[in-house]
Design an enzyme around this catalytic site. Structure first.
Site, PDB file in Angstrom:
ATOM      1  N   LYS A  54       0.765  -1.488   0.075  1.00  0.00           N
ATOM      2  CA  LYS A  54       0.058   0.011   0.032  1.00  0.00           C
ATOM      3  C   LYS A  54       0.925   1.244   0.070  1.00  0.00           C
ATOM      4  CE  LYS A  54      -1.940  -1.221   4.003  1.00  0.00           C
ATOM      5  NZ  LYS A  54      -1.268  -2.457   4.359  1.00  0.00           N
ATOM      6  N   ARG A 130     -10.162   0.096   8.303  1.00  0.00           N
ATOM      7  CA  ARG A 130      -9.652  -1.080   8.752  1.00  0.00           C
ATOM      8  C   ARG A 130     -10.835  -1.954   9.267  1.00  0.00           C
ATOM      9  NH1 ARG A 130      -3.863  -0.010   9.025  1.00  0.00           N
ATOM     10  NH2 ARG A 130      -2.788  -1.797   9.237  1.00  0.00           N
ATOM     11  N   ARG A 169      12.127  -4.459   5.340  1.00  0.00           N
ATOM     12  CA  ARG A 169      11.572  -3.027   5.069  1.00  0.00           C
ATOM     13  C   ARG A 169      12.569  -1.930   6.059  1.00  0.00           C
ATOM     14  NH1 ARG A 169       5.677  -1.226   5.451  1.00  0.00           N
ATOM     15  NH2 ARG A 169       5.634  -2.362   7.454  1.00  0.00           N
ATOM     16  N   ARG A 202      11.041  -0.030  11.442  1.00  0.00           N
ATOM     17  CA  ARG A 202       9.738   0.281  12.283  1.00  0.00           C
ATOM     18  C   ARG A 202       9.773  -0.607  13.552  1.00  0.00           C
ATOM     19  NH1 ARG A 202       4.546   0.744   8.523  1.00  0.00           N
ATOM     20  NH2 ARG A 202       3.862  -0.742   9.985  1.00  0.00           N
ATOM     21  N   ARG A 213      -0.281  -8.721  13.398  1.00  0.00           N
ATOM     22  CA  ARG A 213      -0.718  -7.642  12.740  1.00  0.00           C
ATOM     23  C   ARG A 213      -1.707  -8.523  11.700  1.00  0.00           C
ATOM     24  NH1 ARG A 213       4.355  -4.864  11.224  1.00  0.00           N
ATOM     25  NH2 ARG A 213       3.286  -3.844   9.691  1.00  0.00           N
TER      26      ARG A 213
HETATM   27  P1  AP5 Z   1       4.805  -1.467   1.993  1.00  0.00           P
HETATM   28  O1  AP5 Z   1       4.521  -0.612   1.018  1.00  0.00           O
HETATM   29  O2  AP5 Z   1       5.763  -0.362   2.921  1.00  0.00           O
HETATM   30  O3  AP5 Z   1       3.729  -2.074   2.763  1.00  0.00           O
HETATM   31  P2  AP5 Z   1       2.262  -1.573   3.491  1.00  0.00           P
HETATM   32  O4  AP5 Z   1       1.058  -2.401   2.557  1.00  0.00           O
HETATM   33  O5  AP5 Z   1       2.263  -0.238   3.290  1.00  0.00           O
HETATM   34  O6  AP5 Z   1       2.300  -2.203   4.842  1.00  0.00           O
HETATM   35  P3  AP5 Z   1       2.315  -1.548   6.214  1.00  0.00           P
HETATM   36  O7  AP5 Z   1       3.058  -2.470   7.150  1.00  0.00           O
HETATM   37  O8  AP5 Z   1       2.719  -0.228   6.226  1.00  0.00           O
HETATM   38  O9  AP5 Z   1       0.657  -1.660   6.372  1.00  0.00           O
HETATM   39  P4  AP5 Z   1       0.101  -1.770   7.691  1.00  0.00           P
HETATM   40  O10 AP5 Z   1      -1.234  -1.904   7.209  1.00  0.00           O
HETATM   41  O11 AP5 Z   1       0.687  -3.033   8.723  1.00  0.00           O
HETATM   42  O12 AP5 Z   1       0.738  -0.522   8.546  1.00  0.00           O
HETATM   43  P5  AP5 Z   1       0.339   0.617   8.986  1.00  0.00           P
HETATM   44  O13 AP5 Z   1       1.385   1.690   8.888  1.00  0.00           O
HETATM   45  O14 AP5 Z   1      -1.137   0.954   8.110  1.00  0.00           O
HETATM   46  O15 AP5 Z   1       5.782  -2.746   1.700  1.00  0.00           O
HETATM   47  C1  AP5 Z   1       6.470  -3.419   2.630  1.00  0.00           C
HETATM   48  C2  AP5 Z   1       8.031  -3.892   2.223  1.00  0.00           C
HETATM   49  O16 AP5 Z   1       7.737  -4.659   1.037  1.00  0.00           O
HETATM   50  C3  AP5 Z   1       8.573  -2.580   1.805  1.00  0.00           C
HETATM   51  O17 AP5 Z   1      10.057  -2.868   2.015  1.00  0.00           O
HETATM   52  C4  AP5 Z   1       8.640  -2.672   0.233  1.00  0.00           C
HETATM   53  O18 AP5 Z   1       9.920  -2.214  -0.365  1.00  0.00           O
HETATM   54  C5  AP5 Z   1       8.292  -4.126  -0.150  1.00  0.00           C
HETATM   55  N1  AP5 Z   1       7.631  -4.256  -1.232  1.00  0.00           N
HETATM   56  C6  AP5 Z   1       6.339  -3.557  -1.507  1.00  0.00           C
HETATM   57  N2  AP5 Z   1       5.846  -4.081  -2.482  1.00  0.00           N
HETATM   58  C7  AP5 Z   1       6.672  -5.048  -3.311  1.00  0.00           C
HETATM   59  C8  AP5 Z   1       6.507  -5.869  -4.204  1.00  0.00           C
HETATM   60  N3  AP5 Z   1       5.536  -5.994  -5.121  1.00  0.00           N
HETATM   61  N4  AP5 Z   1       7.695  -6.737  -4.282  1.00  0.00           N
HETATM   62  C9  AP5 Z   1       8.501  -7.137  -3.378  1.00  0.00           C
HETATM   63  N5  AP5 Z   1       8.718  -6.161  -2.448  1.00  0.00           N
HETATM   64  C10 AP5 Z   1       7.714  -5.167  -2.015  1.00  0.00           C
HETATM   65  O19 AP5 Z   1      -0.432   0.524  10.323  1.00  0.00           O
HETATM   66  C11 AP5 Z   1       0.738   0.340  11.502  1.00  0.00           C
HETATM   67  C12 AP5 Z   1      -0.395   0.124  12.814  1.00  0.00           C
HETATM   68  O20 AP5 Z   1      -1.023   1.372  12.928  1.00  0.00           O
HETATM   69  C13 AP5 Z   1      -1.545  -0.908  12.839  1.00  0.00           C
HETATM   70  O21 AP5 Z   1      -1.154  -2.081  13.104  1.00  0.00           O
HETATM   71  C14 AP5 Z   1      -2.422  -0.383  13.839  1.00  0.00           C
HETATM   72  O22 AP5 Z   1      -1.992  -0.658  15.079  1.00  0.00           O
HETATM   73  C15 AP5 Z   1      -2.461   1.342  13.558  1.00  0.00           C
HETATM   74  N6  AP5 Z   1      -3.527   1.688  12.558  1.00  0.00           N
HETATM   75  C16 AP5 Z   1      -3.243   2.130  11.265  1.00  0.00           C
HETATM   76  N7  AP5 Z   1      -4.231   2.293  10.893  1.00  0.00           N
HETATM   77  C17 AP5 Z   1      -5.530   2.139  11.520  1.00  0.00           C
HETATM   78  C18 AP5 Z   1      -6.797   2.200  11.525  1.00  0.00           C
HETATM   79  N8  AP5 Z   1      -7.353   2.452  10.593  1.00  0.00           N
HETATM   80  N9  AP5 Z   1      -7.661   1.748  12.565  1.00  0.00           N
HETATM   81  C19 AP5 Z   1      -6.959   1.233  13.714  1.00  0.00           C
HETATM   82  N10 AP5 Z   1      -5.563   1.210  13.758  1.00  0.00           N
HETATM   83  C20 AP5 Z   1      -4.471   1.602  12.724  1.00  0.00           C
END
Ligand code: AP5
Length: 276
Positions: A54, A130, A169, A202, A213
């Site tokens: 994402k 979410r 990452r 992170r 997660r």
């Molecule tokens: P990347 O693109 O960074 O992954 P992502 O989908 O953005 O994953 P996140 O870990 O950021 O999502 P998340 O939903 O767990 O975390 P968030 O910050 O939203 O890619 C990952 C890695 O893979 C990178 O190194 C990249 O280079 C590599 N990559 C990408 N695409 C690739 C490909 N095609 N091939 C190979 N490699 C690739 O949330 C964190 C925390 O915040 C949650 O756990 C929760 O506690 C809280 N939170 C956030 N939003 C909410 C909400 N709406 N409600 C309640 N709590 C929330």
């Protein structure tokens, strides 16, 4: 043949002239500048498990549409970095792989949609909604703005592929740019390509927190997919492909929109052709 070639050229130049004139009129009709017609606005959400990509794809969509990219995870991490009361509370939940309360994240998104100037060109929501209550909260917010979502894109990928993505990452906290030690390494180790500032890992990017997660995702976020499948705006992409291929799949979704707009015939050319 010479006569036919000349005639084709003459007709082509007439058509080119009409098309140019129509484009100019459509720009005036939409009240916008030539570079930003209203049809280029985007309002979409990206759904997918941690590591689906994402945060990798969203900045490219932002660049294409000049809209805002609202990532609730980044917003919460910024509160953590500032050590605000919310940040302190959120850090505990995030490190355990749980979800912060619906009211807090809905409030954060509402505030951005109302006040962030970049959101005037549309928005990409990354990591929100979410839960089903968050999806309902978003619907209510958009209804009050007379807006609708155009796309709910699900990045589909097998859990087994995510461990390597998440544990490798590296992130530039100020910009949200992310790298990967193997799949997308920075030019210089542990250094952001653009600013030269250090990259970090992170605190929730470890195998143990990832397990939680992912469990949270399947329990609380998978129903959000069902919610959007019922609306007709849900589309799925195979996110296990390399980033450039995932991007092409997204472009195909956006191009599908353009094709639909063309067939719907809202433009002046369509009106001239009696299609509206
Ligand atoms: P990347 O693109 O960074 O992954 P992502 O989908 O953005 O994953 P996140 O870990 O950021 O999502 P998340 O939903 O767990 O975390 P968030 O910050 O939203 O890619 C990952 C890695 O893979 C990178 O190194 C990249 O280079 C590599 N990559 C990408 N695409 C690739 C490909 N095609 N091939 C190979 N490699 C690739 O949330 C964190 C925390 O915040 C949650 O756990 C929760 O506690 C809280 N939170 C956030 N939003 C909410 C909400 N709406 N409600 C309640 N709590 C929330």
């Amino acid at each position: 043949m010479g006569y036919l070639d000349d005639e084709v050229k003459r007709l082509q130049s007439i058509i080119d002239g009409i098309e140019g004139r129509v484009k100019a009129l459509e720009t005036r009709q939409s009240g916008g500048s030539p570079s930003k017609a209203t049809s280029e606005e985007i309002r979409m959400i990206l759904i997918g498990p941690p590591g689906a990509g994402k945060g990798t794809q969203a900045p490219k969509i932002k660049e294409k549409f000049s809209c805002c990219h609202l990532a609730t995870g980044d917003m919460l991490r910024s509160q953590v970095a500032k050590k605000t009361p919310l940040g302190r509370e959120a850090k505990k939940i995030m490190d355990q792989g749980g979800l912060v309360s619906d009211d807090i994240v809905i409030g954060m998104i509402k505030e951005e949609l109302e006040n962030n100037q970049e959101c005037k060109g549309g928005f990409i929501l990354d990591g929100f909604p979410r839960t089903v209550p968050q999806a309902e909260g978003l619907d209510a917010m958009l209804r009050s703005r007379n807006q609708t979502l155009q796309h709910a894109v699900e990045l589909q990928i097998d859990d087994a592929l995510l461990v390597a993505r998440i544990t490798g990452r590296l992130v530039h906290p100020a910009s949200g740019r992310s790298y990967h030690t193997t799949f997308n390494p920075p030019k210089k180790a542990m250094t952001d390509d653009v600013t030269g500032e250090p990259l970090i890992q992170r605190s929730d990017d470890n195998a143990e927190a990832l397990k939680k997660r992912l469990a949270t995702y399947h329990l609380q976020t998978a129903p959000v997919v069902g919610y959007y499948q019922k609306t007709g705006i849900w589309k799925a992409i195979d996110a296990s492909q390399e980033p450039g291929t995932v991007w092409k799949s997204l472009l195909a979704i956006f191009d599908g929109d353009k094709a639909k707009a063309g067939n719907a015939g809202s433009g002046i050319l369509s009106k001239l052709a009696g299609r509206s």
